[in-house]
Design a protein around this motif. Structure first.
Motif, PDB file in Angstrom:
ATOM      1  N   ILE A   1       0.830  -1.206   0.000  1.00 31.80           N
ATOM      2  CA  ILE A   1       0.000   0.000   0.000  1.00 31.80           C
ATOM      3  C   ILE A   1       0.865   1.258   0.000  1.00 31.80           C
ATOM      4  O   ILE A   1       0.518   2.258  -0.643  1.00 31.80           O
ATOM      5  N   SER A   2       2.002   1.209   0.692  1.00 28.87           N
ATOM      6  CA  SER A   2       2.906   2.365   0.738  1.00 28.87           C
ATOM      7  C   SER A   2       3.584   2.615  -0.603  1.00 28.87           C
ATOM      8  O   SER A   2       3.719   3.764  -1.042  1.00 28.87           O
ATOM      9  N   ALA A   3       4.018   1.540  -1.245  1.00 32.58           N
ATOM     10  CA  ALA A   3       4.818   1.690  -2.465  1.00 32.58           C
ATOM     11  C   ALA A   3       3.976   1.903  -3.719  1.00 32.58           C
ATOM     12  O   ALA A   3       4.414   2.596  -4.654  1.00 32.58           O
TER      13      ALA A   3
ATOM     14  N   THR B   1       3.297   3.505  -9.296  1.00 30.29           N
ATOM     15  CA  THR B   1       2.394   3.741 -10.425  1.00 30.29           C
ATOM     16  C   THR B   1       2.461   5.193 -10.899  1.00 30.29           C
ATOM     17  O   THR B   1       2.374   5.453 -12.111  1.00 30.29           O
ATOM     18  N   GLY B   2       2.630   6.132  -9.974  1.00 32.95           N
ATOM     19  CA  GLY B   2       2.780   7.531 -10.379  1.00 32.95           C
ATOM     20  C   GLY B   2       4.053   7.761 -11.169  1.00 32.95           C
ATOM     21  O   GLY B   2       4.061   8.501 -12.165  1.00 32.95           O
TER      22      GLY B   2
ATOM     23  N   HIS C   1       6.454   8.786 -16.532  1.00 33.22           N
ATOM     24  CA  HIS C   1       7.461   8.458 -17.545  1.00 33.22           C
ATOM     25  C   HIS C   1       6.875   7.614 -18.668  1.00 33.22           C
ATOM     26  O   HIS C   1       7.623   7.133 -19.529  1.00 33.22           O
ATOM     27  N   GLN C   2       5.544   7.433 -18.645  1.00 34.44           N
ATOM     28  CA  GLN C   2       4.824   6.726 -19.702  1.00 34.44           C
ATOM     29  C   GLN C   2       5.398   5.344 -19.974  1.00 34.44           C
ATOM     30  O   GLN C   2       5.646   4.952 -21.118  1.00 34.44           O
TER      31      GLN C   2
ATOM     32  N   ALA D   1      -4.451   3.195 -11.871  1.00 40.31           N
ATOM     33  CA  ALA D   1      -3.891   2.438 -10.743  1.00 40.31           C
ATOM     34  C   ALA D   1      -3.290   3.381  -9.709  1.00 40.31           C
ATOM     35  O   ALA D   1      -3.372   3.131  -8.498  1.00 40.31           O
ATOM     36  N   HIS D   2      -2.694   4.481 -10.183  1.00 34.47           N
ATOM     37  CA  HIS D   2      -2.115   5.471  -9.278  1.00 34.47           C
ATOM     38  C   HIS D   2      -3.202   6.115  -8.414  1.00 34.47           C
ATOM     39  O   HIS D   2      -3.036   6.252  -7.187  1.00 34.47           O
ATOM     40  N   MET D   3      -4.292   6.486  -9.021  1.00 39.46           N
ATOM     41  CA  MET D   3      -5.367   7.121  -8.265  1.00 39.46           C
ATOM     42  C   MET D   3      -6.014   6.149  -7.283  1.00 39.46           C
ATOM     43  O   MET D   3      -6.274   6.497  -6.126  1.00 39.46           O
ATOM     44  N   ILE D   4      -6.266   4.914  -7.733  1.00 40.64           N
ATOM     45  CA  ILE D   4      -6.913   3.932  -6.859  1.00 40.64           C
ATOM     46  C   ILE D   4      -6.020   3.599  -5.661  1.00 40.64           C
ATOM     47  O   ILE D   4      -6.480   3.569  -4.511  1.00 40.64           O
TER      48      ILE D   4
END
Length: 229
Positions: free
Chosen positions: A160-162, A167-168, A173-174, A184-187
């Protein structure tokens, strides 16, 4: 698009409602389980400079005594671990607050924002968080005294921390499919915000309660104002 709008809209507000409501609940629990210190409470540690020494007794104000006591602390016994832990907590908390993209969204949503760091600095801080997570993961496997008490929840908390940072970083960096990565970053970020007050992450908030409000040997500030019932 409807799912994306849900995650990017109502779920953001829901996650913050869970965070603030959960934090308020934990603070109420703390005040319920504690009470104001007595007027002449003996639980208040005496400042070292006020300790009167007598012949034959240990001088608790001496530099040698203070150094010996420091060596018994976590920082004195394992400075490397404490440095990595400090870097992890600082970067974990500050990086999301000062990332430019987050501040743009915050400004568009409620009209306020924090000062933003450069994208290169955000990259370095993100990599620092991920490097610390890798260190903690390896420590769980390689350190016998840590491996012996490791449970599944430790790996869940580490994931959960990582996850928001990984994902961000990949989305910016696409690397891979951008839409999937940003979703996935937002969730993962919303999950982290929601569970923070209800899991061991709460220690990030209780740190300030324990150090400035609760009276014990490590109390900072003016010595605290409450004790456990």
């Amino acid at each position: 698009m409807r799912f994306f709008d849900l995650i990017n809209g109502p779920m953001v507000w829901f996650s913050f409602i869970c965070f603030f409501a959960g934090t308020l609940y934990q603070v109420i629990v703390f005040y319920t389980l504690s009470k104001p210190k007595a007027r002449h409470s003996r639980t208040q540690p005496r400042p070292l400079m006020e300790v009167k020494t007598e012949p034959g007794l240990l001088d608790r104000t001496s530099l040698s005594y203070r150094f010996a006591m420091f060596r018994l602390t976590v920082f004195g016994r394992n400075p490397g671990m404490m440095i990595i832990t400090t870097i992890f907590h600082v970067t974990l908390i500050l990086t999301p607050l000062f990332v430019l993209a987050h501040n743009i969204l915050l400004d568009l949503s409620i009209g306020i924002s924090f000062p933003s760091i450069s994208e290169k600095t955000a990259d370095y801080l993100t990599l620092a968080v991920l490097a610390c997570c890798c260190f903690f993961l390896l420590r769980r496997f390689l350190a016998p005294q840590v491996r012996a008490i490791t449970t599944l929840s430790d790996f869940v908390m580490l994931t959960i921390s990582a996850a928001p940072f990984l994902t961000g970083f990949l989305a910016y960096h696409q690397v891979g499919d951008y839409d999937i990565m940003i979703l996935a970053h937002m969730i993962s970020g919303e999950i982290m915000i929601m569970v923070l007050p209800f899991t061991r992450f709460i220690h990030m908030i209780y740190f300030f309660i324990n150090r400035f409000i609760l009276i014990h040997e490590n109390t900072l500030g003016k010595g605290g104002s409450r004790v456990w019932r």
